[in-house]
Every structure is written in structure tokens, then in C-alpha cells.
Design a protein around this motif. Structure first.
Motif, PDB file in Angstrom:
ATOM      1  N   THR A 195      -6.417 -11.257 -25.458  1.00  0.00           N
ATOM      2  CA  THR A 195      -6.490 -10.925 -24.031  1.00  0.00           C
ATOM      3  C   THR A 195      -5.305 -10.060 -23.618  1.00  0.00           C
ATOM      4  O   THR A 195      -5.438  -9.185 -22.772  1.00  0.00           O
ATOM      5  N   VAL A 214       2.781  -7.483 -15.817  1.00  0.00           N
ATOM      6  CA  VAL A 214       2.039  -8.647 -16.299  1.00  0.00           C
ATOM      7  C   VAL A 214       2.234  -8.829 -17.800  1.00  0.00           C
ATOM      8  O   VAL A 214       2.398  -9.953 -18.284  1.00  0.00           O
ATOM      9  N   ILE A 271     -12.153  -8.236 -18.075  1.00  0.00           N
ATOM     10  CA  ILE A 271     -11.754  -7.261 -19.083  1.00  0.00           C
ATOM     11  C   ILE A 271     -12.514  -7.465 -20.382  1.00  0.00           C
ATOM     12  O   ILE A 271     -12.950  -6.504 -21.026  1.00  0.00           O
ATOM     13  N   GLU A 318      -8.487 -12.096 -14.474  1.00  0.00           N
ATOM     14  CA  GLU A 318      -8.857 -10.719 -14.741  1.00  0.00           C
ATOM     15  C   GLU A 318      -9.255 -10.527 -16.201  1.00  0.00           C
ATOM     16  O   GLU A 318     -10.071  -9.662 -16.515  1.00  0.00           O
ATOM     17  N   ALA A 319      -8.694 -11.353 -17.073  1.00  0.00           N
ATOM     18  CA  ALA A 319      -9.015 -11.236 -18.498  1.00  0.00           C
ATOM     19  C   ALA A 319     -10.507 -11.377 -18.742  1.00  0.00           C
ATOM     20  O   ALA A 319     -11.062 -10.748 -19.642  1.00  0.00           O
ATOM     21  N   ILE A 363       0.561 -14.247 -10.072  1.00  0.00           N
ATOM     22  CA  ILE A 363       0.314 -13.117 -10.964  1.00  0.00           C
ATOM     23  C   ILE A 363      -0.283 -13.605 -12.274  1.00  0.00           C
ATOM     24  O   ILE A 363      -1.207 -12.990 -12.826  1.00  0.00           O
ATOM     25  N   LEU A 390      -6.282  -6.597 -24.787  1.00  0.00           N
ATOM     26  CA  LEU A 390      -7.447  -6.056 -24.109  1.00  0.00           C
ATOM     27  C   LEU A 390      -7.187  -5.819 -22.629  1.00  0.00           C
ATOM     28  O   LEU A 390      -7.751  -4.897 -22.043  1.00  0.00           O
ATOM     29  N   ARG A 391      -6.349  -6.660 -22.008  1.00  0.00           N
ATOM     30  CA  ARG A 391      -6.063  -6.479 -20.593  1.00  0.00           C
ATOM     31  C   ARG A 391      -5.427  -5.121 -20.356  1.00  0.00           C
ATOM     32  O   ARG A 391      -5.865  -4.341 -19.503  1.00  0.00           O
ATOM     33  N   PHE A 399      -8.036   2.137 -19.733  1.00  0.00           N
ATOM     34  CA  PHE A 399      -9.270   2.835 -20.081  1.00  0.00           C
ATOM     35  C   PHE A 399     -10.189   2.950 -18.869  1.00  0.00           C
ATOM     36  O   PHE A 399     -10.653   4.047 -18.521  1.00  0.00           O
ATOM     37  N   ALA A 400     -10.411   1.818 -18.197  1.00  0.00           N
ATOM     38  CA  ALA A 400     -11.342   1.818 -17.071  1.00  0.00           C
ATOM     39  C   ALA A 400     -10.808   2.669 -15.930  1.00  0.00           C
ATOM     40  O   ALA A 400     -11.554   3.416 -15.294  1.00  0.00           O
ATOM     41  N   ALA A 458      -8.000  -2.222 -21.474  1.00  0.00           N
ATOM     42  CA  ALA A 458      -9.171  -2.037 -20.632  1.00  0.00           C
ATOM     43  C   ALA A 458      -8.791  -1.554 -19.237  1.00  0.00           C
ATOM     44  O   ALA A 458      -9.515  -0.772 -18.632  1.00  0.00           O
ATOM     45  N   ASN A 459      -7.648  -2.014 -18.729  1.00  0.00           N
ATOM     46  CA  ASN A 459      -7.211  -1.522 -17.423  1.00  0.00           C
ATOM     47  C   ASN A 459      -6.957  -0.024 -17.463  1.00  0.00           C
ATOM     48  O   ASN A 459      -7.388   0.708 -16.571  1.00  0.00           O
ATOM     49  N   ILE A 496     -15.791  -5.823 -19.768  1.00  0.00           N
ATOM     50  CA  ILE A 496     -15.906  -4.361 -19.895  1.00  0.00           C
ATOM     51  C   ILE A 496     -15.788  -3.942 -21.351  1.00  0.00           C
ATOM     52  O   ILE A 496     -16.458  -3.014 -21.800  1.00  0.00           O
ATOM     53  N   ALA A 503      -3.888 -12.621 -13.705  1.00  0.00           N
ATOM     54  CA  ALA A 503      -4.066 -11.998 -15.013  1.00  0.00           C
ATOM     55  C   ALA A 503      -5.073 -12.762 -15.852  1.00  0.00           C
ATOM     56  O   ALA A 503      -5.890 -12.168 -16.556  1.00  0.00           O
ATOM     57  N   GLN A 520       0.313  -3.723 -14.661  1.00  0.00           N
ATOM     58  CA  GLN A 520       0.002  -4.080 -16.045  1.00  0.00           C
ATOM     59  C   GLN A 520       1.263  -4.197 -16.885  1.00  0.00           C
ATOM     60  O   GLN A 520       1.380  -5.100 -17.719  1.00  0.00           O
TER      61      GLN A 520
END
Lengths: 72, 268
Positions: B188, B251, A62, A58-59, A51, B191-192, B198-199, B195-196, A65, A55, B248
Motif C-alpha cells: 500500500t 504521508v 488506490i 485512501e489505500a 492523516i 501503490l499509494r 499516476f491518476a 497511484a496518486n 485504481i 491514508a 503524499q
């Protein structure tokens, strides 16, 4: 009805930018599945590592975006 | 008739010639009743009240043999306490951080699931400011704990010098470690989450509006197929979002625990 496609080139760039993180996430989970298949009792320890790696990979997508919406 | 109502409801969003895709502007909600208080502000306070009420109800009549509600509360708390805090921070001093971690988990989870609850349907953290605040809190926590344990200079050394690295290569490693551990981590983290949410929400808006546009405003047989397909995708993405929302929250809590455990780790 008009067939215009409008939007920002940023989104195209973001689409390209997601390829790397997508591969990374796939590789991470492939390794995790392999590890669990070889040693089922190590699953609880591997899970948090997987995980975390997911993460971190995935950052990158992110950040992509966020920049796609911010930069003009 | 229902279709007409739907089209009327979406008309301000998808009007004019051609389809105007949704964008970040759709997240700028007006203030409630002319004030500057917006929907996410109300929701974040509501989430705190909700969590307090539920956990209070769970722990009010604590008995040796738990009832259903108490059992649910103990299970949720126990999974954060053992599954996240104890496994990562270690058995020595993990209990100090369990209240913060559990609160964080519940808070993020409830605020994310607000994006799926009918009539609320707006994830609070799709406004980045809330996520920045939460990440700042975690950042203060793990740095504060590190400074409390090692002292300011000791913590700086602990952060910048990974164990077993010596010599001139430190000139390269130390700034990078500092950058990644002190500056990039909170960014991060925030933003993680942002953005998750939001997207995901943007994707839901896109499928809903796109399906509506294809079915009711640009109707033709082939567009109808596309519109139905878009609405099927809407449900698919909703299911994915339910998973992502939970993930999320998990995490965010897990990473906070990892940063804390890195800060309190003894010198190797």
C-alpha cells in the motif's frame, strides 16, 4: 464528429469502488474537525491520526485504481 | 496561429475520428536519443543531485545567526525532525531515523513536484518501479529495526501478537496481523504514492487533451463552452495536484515513521 463513448468497463467498476473510501475519508475528517472544535489544544495530536486514517482509507481506492488498470 | 500550433502539437495524441482518451500508454516515454535511458531515470538522478546541492548550499556556511537560505533549511529539517520523527517515534531514539526520514521526505517531494515544473512535467513516481524501490527501502528499515531490537523470533511475536490478546482468538488474529504488517504495508505504501501521481497526471492529460479536442477539432459553440470549462478544470486540478503532491510526500514519511515506531515499541 462521432459521438462514440469508448472505454473500459473497469473504469465504471472503479467509480463504484470509490464510494466506500470517499465516505470513509469524509467520516474521518468529520471526526477530526469535531475533535478539534471540542479541544483545540489537541489538534497536533489529532492531526497525525487523521492523516493516518485518511491514508489507510485512501489505500482502498488506490488498490481499486491499480486493479482497474491491471485486470482485463 | 497559436491555436494551430497547439493543435499540431497535440495532433499525434488526439488524432483520427473521435476523441481517443489518454491512457497508461501515454506514460511509456521512449528512451532518450535511442538509448534505453528514459526520462524518469534521468529525473530521479537529477532529483538526488538537486537535493544534495540545495542542502549543501544551506549548510555550507553554518552560522549561529542563520541567513535566509540556512533558515529555510533549518525550518524544513526541523519540521520533519520535530513534527514527524520526534512526535511519532518518541524522544528516546528518534534521532537515528531523522536522516533517513528527512531524505525520504525531500526525495519524494522533489520527485512529485517534477510533475508541475514546466518542461519536466512528469512525476517520477508515476512509474511504479520507483515507488516499489522506495517502499522496499522503508520495509527493510522498519523490519530491520524491529529484528535488531527484539531478535528475529521476538519481532515475529511482537508483530503478530497485539498486546492484551490471549487464547484461541490468536489463531485468527496472528495471521491477519502478520499479513497486514509485513505484506500489505509495503504494497500500500508503494501503490499509494504511485497511484496518486499516476491518476493525478492522467487527469491533467485528460483535461488538457479534452479541452484541446473540443476547441480545435470538434468545434461548435457548445463544445467551445465545454472546452473552456475543461481548461478551467485543468487549472483547478493542477492546484489540487500541488496539494496532493505535498501530502503524499508527507504521508509516506509519516507512515514510515509510524511503522518504525511500531517496530521499536517496547513490549506492553
Amino acid at each position: 464528429m462521432n459521438g462514440d463513448i469508448n472505454g473500459s468497463l473497469n473504469m465504471l467498476g472503479y467509480g463504484i469502488a470509490t464510494i466506500g473510501p470517499a465516505l470513509a475519508v469524509g467520516l474521518i475528517f468529520a471526526a477530526y474537525i469535531n475533535g478539534v472544535a471540542r479541544q483545540p489544544e489537541a489538534q497536533s495530536r489529532l492531526q497525525s491520526i487523521a492523516i493516518l486514517g485518511f491514508a489507510l482509507a485512501e489505500a482502498l481506492a488506490i488498490i481499486g485504481i491499480a486493479l482497474a488498470f491491471v485486470l482485463n | 496561429m497559436i491555436a494551430g500550433n497547439l493543435a499540431a502539437a497535440f495532433a499525434p495524441l488526439a488524432s483520427g475520428g473521435g476523441f481517443s482518451p489518454p491512457g497508461p500508454a501515454d506514460f511509456d516515454l521512449p528512451g532518450i536519443a535511442g538509448t534505453s535511458v528514459t526520462k524518469p531515470m534521468v529525473m530521479i538522478v537529477l532529483s538526488a543531485v538537486l537535493i544534495f546541492a540545495v542542502t549543501y548550499a544551506m549548510s555550507r556556511k553554518a552560522e549561529l545567526v542563520p541567513g535566509r537560505l540556512q533558515y529555510a533549511g533549518e525550518w524544513a529539517y526541523g519540521s520533519v525532525r520535530n513534527g514527524i520523527a520526534r512526535d511519532i517515534i518518541g524522544t528516546d531514539h528518534f534521532m537515528k531515523f531523522v536522516p533517513y526520514l528527512f531524505t525520504l521526505f525531500a526525495f519524494v517531494l522533489v520527485n512529485n513536484y517534477f510533475g508541475m515544473i514546466p518542461f519536466v512535467q512528469f512525476p517520477t513516481f508515476s512509474h511504479s518501479g520507483f515507488a516499489y524501490g522506495l517502499a522496499a527501502l522503508s520495509w527493510l528499515l522498519y523490519n530491520g529495526v524491529g529484528i535488531w531490537k527484539h531478535g528475529a523470533l521476538g519481532y515475529l511475536k511482537h508483530t503478530c501478537v497485539p498486546s492484551g490478546v490471549r487464547g484461541p482468538v490468536l489463531l485468527l488474529i496472528a495471521p491477519l496481523e502478520f499479513l497486514s504488517n509485513i505484506l500489505v504495508r509495503p504494497v500500500t505504501l508503494a501503490l499509494r504514492l504511485f497511484a496518486n501521481m499516476f491518476a493525478g497526471h492522467l487527469l491533467l492529460i485528460l483535461f488538457a487533451l479534452g479541452g484541446e479536442y473540443l476547441l480545435f477539432e470538434a468545434f461548435s459553440p457548445i463544445n467551445a463552452v465545454g472546452g473552456v470549462l475543461a481548461w478551467v478544470m485543468f487549472f483547478g486540478v493542477s492546484a489540487l495536484e500541488l496539494l496532493v503532491m505535498f501530502l503524499q510526500a508527507y504521508v509516506f514519511t509519516l507512515l514510515t515513521a509510524m511503522y518504525v515506531s511500531g517496530a521499536v515499541a517496547d513490549e506492553h
